[in-house]
Design an enzyme around this catalytic site. Structure first.
Site, PDB file in Angstrom:
ATOM      1  N   ILE A 212       6.311  -1.170   6.536  1.00  0.00           N
ATOM      2  CA  ILE A 212       6.274   0.208   6.080  1.00  0.00           C
ATOM      3  C   ILE A 212       5.103   0.956   6.700  1.00  0.00           C
ATOM      4  CG2 ILE A 212       6.004   1.679   4.040  1.00  0.00           C
ATOM      5  CD1 ILE A 212       8.744   0.262   4.366  1.00  0.00           C
ATOM      6  N   GLU A 213       3.968   0.321   6.794  1.00  0.00           N
ATOM      7  CA  GLU A 213       2.781   0.999   7.305  1.00  0.00           C
ATOM      8  C   GLU A 213       2.939   1.441   8.759  1.00  0.00           C
ATOM      9  OE1 GLU A 213      -0.007   1.975   6.020  1.00  0.00           O
ATOM     10  OE2 GLU A 213      -0.122   1.001   4.067  1.00  0.00           O
ATOM     11  N   SER A 214       3.477   0.574   9.600  1.00  0.00           N
ATOM     12  CA  SER A 214       3.448   0.841  11.044  1.00  0.00           C
ATOM     13  C   SER A 214       4.700   0.421  11.780  1.00  0.00           C
ATOM     14  CB  SER A 214       2.261   0.097  11.668  1.00  0.00           C
ATOM     15  OG  SER A 214       2.443  -1.311  11.509  1.00  0.00           O
TER      16      SER A 214
END
Length: 574
Positions: free
Chosen positions: A228-230
């Protein structure tokens, strides 16, 4: 009695008539032998024209120019320069010279112009100090999506997820509430392509991340946070300047043992950033004793979550995030989004995903000196410079840091020996080309930057200083700009090599003047603390404390961590 022959037909038939007369007279007939037609020989070929020496010379010159263009595309600057120089030397060294006639003169001038344009283009793309390319972090776009809280997830979604959770092992609690189920549906719908690409890319890193977390005693489900972050992109950079697969802010990265300066940013090193993430997640869990709250604080910051818990008098994330009063929407959505991604990632086929694994490139490591241009590494390895950059995303510039130290560079398997040979045989001037400025009386960072037409922040950070640092007369500063003549210009290549050799030899000999930056000093707020009191304790002004910690007001909460001295060179003159 003999009768005389008559000639009643034209001369064309006389042979036949005579033959008849002879027969009539009783004489023996003559045998007529047909003659073959006379062969018509083709005209003799003209003698081949002698090649025009000028045309052949210009064609050979063009071939070297084309080869130089190809080398430049790969980032091989030395080879490109060599080919460009050869294309000009062929004309200059010819018996009649480069301007013997109009054709040659026009060709030479056009060639010089084209090389000049390519040189400027190479400088614009990257002069050794230009920052390498980044990609937008996925977290910004994902958290901007509205999920419409009033929409009820389909019953089939709930049944599928519940059946999956009964058979799939998870090591963090995963509720099947509507907020989680909505994101499961969103990932199966319009975000399907995003999740598919992220899961495919993640197959390169998940084994290493899970091994690290297993060794640290962390839940393995947390290994999917970077999805989700990257989307598992090492070069991801968010609008808030968080970087890498784990999207660390710079201050948090420094607190957890990563280096992040003008040349090097270990947030983009997946292995080192994973070790830092494990350390940080353990800290957050010790602080909140709940993985959902720890995940919320990973996104919103522990201070914000603590304040929300204090104001709400609640200690459960789902109760805390059920209202808009305590946490921003991005943090309220972050935890259910992560959990939905974990559900699908653990069993993608169950949700209709076909994941094609990506294979992590096999590499070798080479120990490199300071101030080494990565384009030389690419040239020695025989690969495009983009490939070297992708293997080493932690290097923000096209050069290793200039301060004393040894730096590990990943290169494709089978190329390490060639790179080592290149390093061993290269003169100092062939490792890089840099410019220096010696500080004069009355000069400041801002004045020098204006005089030399470089960005003053870049000038300061390239020398491990601050923009407002005081600099002593006689201090030698690196100018974050490579001289254009060091790349492709032909005119003074011999002088350039001598000058560059001396310059870079000085870099390697004197970089001890650029010490390892001291880490940031962190102060943990205690009961009764105010900014004024902390200012008196630490020596930092209230304005500095607010600036370094991005504070709008003066309110503090017990347990907040404040930067009271940012990372700086130990010997920098303030």
């Amino acid at each position: 009695m003999l009768r005389p022959c008559s000639f009643p037909i034209a001369l064309l038939c006389c042979t036949t008539v005579l033959a008849g007369c002879a027969t009539g007279s009783g004489a023996k007939a003559a045998k007529v032998i047909p003659q073959p037609p006379t062969a018509v020989l083709p005209p003799a070929p003209a003698a081949p024209a002698l090649p025009d020496p000028a045309v052949a010379l210009m064609a050979e010159s063009d071939q070297h120019f084309t080869t130089g263009q190809q080398e430049l595309t790969l980032g091989h600057l030395e080879r490109a320069r060599s080919e460009f120089n050869r294309s000009l030397d062929l004309l200059l060294e010819s018996p009649d010279g480069a301007r013997a006639d109009a054709r040659r003169r026009e060709h030479f001038d056009r060639l010089v112009d084209r090389i000049s344009v390519l040189e400027q283009g190479a400088l614009a793309k990257g002069d050794g100090f230009t920052e390498t390319r980044t990609e937008p972090a996925s977290i910004d776009a994902l958290l901007a999506i509205e999920t419409f809280d009033t929409a009820k997830p389909a019953l089939a979604t709930a049944e599928r997820v519940e059946a999956d959770l009964e058979t799939t092992t998870h090591d963090i609690p995963i509720p099947t509430n509507d907020r989680v189920l909505r994101y499961v549906e969103l990932f199966q719908g319009r975000l399907r392509e995003f999740l598919t690409d992220g899961l495919s890319r993640g197959t390169q890193y998940l084994p290493m991340i899970q091994e690290t977390f297993r060794a640290e005693g962390l839940p393995l489900d947390l290994a999917y946070i970077p999805l989700i972050e990257s989307a598992f992109k090492p070069s991801a950079l968010s609008r808030a300047q968080a970087r890498g697969v784990w999207q660390f802010m710079r201050g948090t990265a420094l607190e957890n043992g990563l280096k992040a300066d003008w040349y090097l940013d270990e947030r983009a090193d997946v292995e080192k950033a994973t070790q830092a993430a494990a350390k940080y997640l353990k800290t957050l869990h010790r602080m909140f004793e709940d993985w959902h709250l720890a995940m919320a604080s990973y996104n919103g910051g522990p201070g914000r979550v603590k304040r929300a818990l204090t104001r709400s008098q609640k200690n459960d994330f789902w109760q805390l995030s059920a209202t808009t009063r305590y946490l921003p929407r991005e943090t309220r959505d972050y935890v259910p989004m992560i959990l939905a991604a974990v559900i699908i990632a653990k069993n993608p086929a169950q949700y209709g995903f076909d994941i094609a694994p990506m294979v992590l490139p096999v590499t070798e490591s080479v120990t490199a000196p300071p101030a080494l241009d990565l384009r030389r590494v690419a040239e020695w390895a025989g690969v495009p410079v983009d490939e070297i950059q992708k293997l080493n995303p932690e290097f923000r510039r096209w050069t290793t840091p200039v301060k004393t130290g040894a730096y590990s560079i990943r290169v494709p398997q089978g190329t390490a020996d060639r790179v080592r040979e290149g390093l061993a045989s290269a003169a100092p001037g062939q490792l890089n080309a840099m410019q220096w400025h010696t500080v004069k009386q009355g000069e400041t960072i801002a004045a020098i930057a204006k005089k030399l037409r470089v960005n003053r922040t870049d000038l300061a950070e390239a020398n491990y200083l601050k923009v407002n640092s005081r600099i002593k007369v006689g201090t030698r500063l690196i100018i974050p700009r490579m001289p254009s003549s060091a790349l492709l210009a032909r005119a003074s290549s011999a002088d350039l090599e001598n000058a560059a050799a001396a310059t870079v030899a000085e870099i390697l000999a004197e970089t001890t003047a650029l010490p390892e930056p001291a880490p940031a000093r962190i102060y943990r707020v205690r009961a009764g603390d105010t900014l004024s009191a902390i200012s008196r304790k630490t020596g930092a002004s209230v304005a500095q404390l607010k600036s370094w910690n991005k504070m709008r007001g003066t309110r503090l909460n017990v347990g907040d961590r404040l930067i009271v001295q940012p990372p700086t060179a130990k010997n920098a003159n303030q």
